[in-house]
Write a protein that holds these residues in place. Structure first.
Motif, PDB file in Angstrom:
ATOM      1  N   VAL A  11      39.079  41.220  34.317  1.00 22.22           N
ATOM      2  CA  VAL A  11      37.497  41.374  35.095  1.00 22.22           C
ATOM      3  C   VAL A  11      37.910  40.620  36.669  1.00 22.22           C
ATOM      4  O   VAL A  11      37.370  40.967  37.431  1.00 22.22           O
ATOM      5  N   THR A  12      38.279  39.244  36.388  1.00 23.81           N
ATOM      6  CA  THR A  12      38.094  38.459  37.497  1.00 23.81           C
ATOM      7  C   THR A  12      39.657  39.052  38.468  1.00 23.81           C
ATOM      8  O   THR A  12      39.096  38.976  39.812  1.00 23.81           O
ATOM      9  N   ALA A  13      40.607  39.642  37.956  1.00 22.22           N
ATOM     10  CA  ALA A  13      41.503  40.145  38.972  1.00 22.22           C
ATOM     11  C   ALA A  13      40.910  41.371  39.755  1.00 22.22           C
ATOM     12  O   ALA A  13      41.045  41.371  41.013  1.00 22.22           O
ATOM     13  N   GLY A  14      40.041  42.033  38.964  1.00 21.18           N
ATOM     14  CA  GLY A  14      39.283  42.994  40.045  1.00 21.18           C
ATOM     15  C   GLY A  14      38.274  42.649  40.675  1.00 21.18           C
ATOM     16  O   GLY A  14      38.127  43.039  42.107  1.00 21.18           O
ATOM     17  N   MET A  15      37.454  41.433  40.590  1.00 19.04           N
ATOM     18  CA  MET A  15      36.788  40.539  41.365  1.00 19.04           C
ATOM     19  C   MET A  15      37.539  40.373  42.686  1.00 19.04           C
ATOM     20  O   MET A  15      36.825  40.082  43.812  1.00 19.04           O
ATOM     21  N   GLY A  49      35.865  35.841  43.364  1.00 20.56           N
ATOM     22  CA  GLY A  49      36.832  36.218  42.541  1.00 20.56           C
ATOM     23  C   GLY A  49      38.068  35.284  42.112  1.00 20.56           C
ATOM     24  O   GLY A  49      38.651  35.096  41.056  1.00 20.56           O
ATOM     25  N   TYR A  50      38.509  34.651  43.209  1.00 26.47           N
ATOM     26  CA  TYR A  50      39.730  33.845  43.207  1.00 26.47           C
ATOM     27  C   TYR A  50      39.357  32.573  42.409  1.00 26.47           C
ATOM     28  O   TYR A  50      40.320  32.185  41.541  1.00 26.47           O
ATOM     29  N   LEU A  51      38.568  32.022  42.607  1.00 28.66           N
ATOM     30  CA  LEU A  51      37.854  30.838  41.908  1.00 28.66           C
ATOM     31  C   LEU A  51      37.925  31.014  40.476  1.00 28.66           C
ATOM     32  O   LEU A  51      38.375  30.243  39.542  1.00 28.66           O
ATOM     33  N   LEU A  52      36.986  32.059  40.008  1.00 27.43           N
ATOM     34  CA  LEU A  52      37.139  32.541  38.648  1.00 27.43           C
ATOM     35  C   LEU A  52      38.455  32.778  37.957  1.00 27.43           C
ATOM     36  O   LEU A  52      38.805  32.494  36.979  1.00 27.43           O
ATOM     37  N   HIS A  53      39.293  33.427  38.818  1.00 34.28           N
ATOM     38  CA  HIS A  53      40.623  33.949  38.281  1.00 34.28           C
ATOM     39  C   HIS A  53      41.619  32.624  38.019  1.00 34.28           C
ATOM     40  O   HIS A  53      42.150  32.566  37.050  1.00 34.28           O
ATOM     41  N   ASP A  54      41.414  31.737  39.109  1.00 40.83           N
ATOM     42  CA  ASP A  54      42.139  30.491  38.785  1.00 40.83           C
ATOM     43  C   ASP A  54      41.457  29.810  37.545  1.00 40.83           C
ATOM     44  O   ASP A  54      42.495  29.229  36.957  1.00 40.83           O
TER      45      ASP A  54
END
Length: 133
Positions: free
Chosen positions: A30-34, A41-46
């Protein structure tokens, strides 16, 4: 009231660890899509990548605990070790900014984790009694 055996407790921890791992991998997708549409999106994915790696380590620990004291099969330990290696490769590919390998590996990891979860949650078949002739 009877207490659960070590094998039963280890099995419950193992199922919980696999479920957590699968959920973190879904969150990562999901965060990759964000990343495509939002600066958040970057912060959440990290952050999610760190949680996913911790979940993979928890899966390894749970597999070991279900195997060693409970006398279960060592197969989950091998699966968890392989998954931790995949997670390590995934982190390295993400840090190296190689999305052409990072994204497909993430899809494979989610599929493998979902299969492991389905296998862990499937009811065990009882051994058939011997047939006398």
């Amino acid at each position: 009231m009877t207490r659960p055996t070590a094998a039963a407790q280890g099995g419950t921890l193992l199922k919980t660890a696999i479920a957590l791992q699968t959920l973190t991998l879904f969150f990562q997708s999901v965060t990759a899509g964000m990343l495509l549409t939002s600066s958040h999106g970057y912060l959440l994915h990290d952050i999610g990548s760190k949680v996913m790696y911790a979940a993979a380590m928890l899966y390894g620990l749970a597999a070991f605990l279900a195997w060693r004291p409970g006398g279960g099969s060592p197969r989950p330990v091998l699966y968890a070790t392989g998954f931790l290696l995949l997670a390590s490769a995934q982190v390295a590919l993400g840090v190296a900014h190689m999305p052409s390998l990072h994204v497909p590996l993430g899809v494979v990891m989610f599929a493998l984790s979902t299969l492991a979860l389905a296998r862990a949650l499937a009811p065990r078949s009882l051994p058939r009694p011997a047939v006398r002739s």
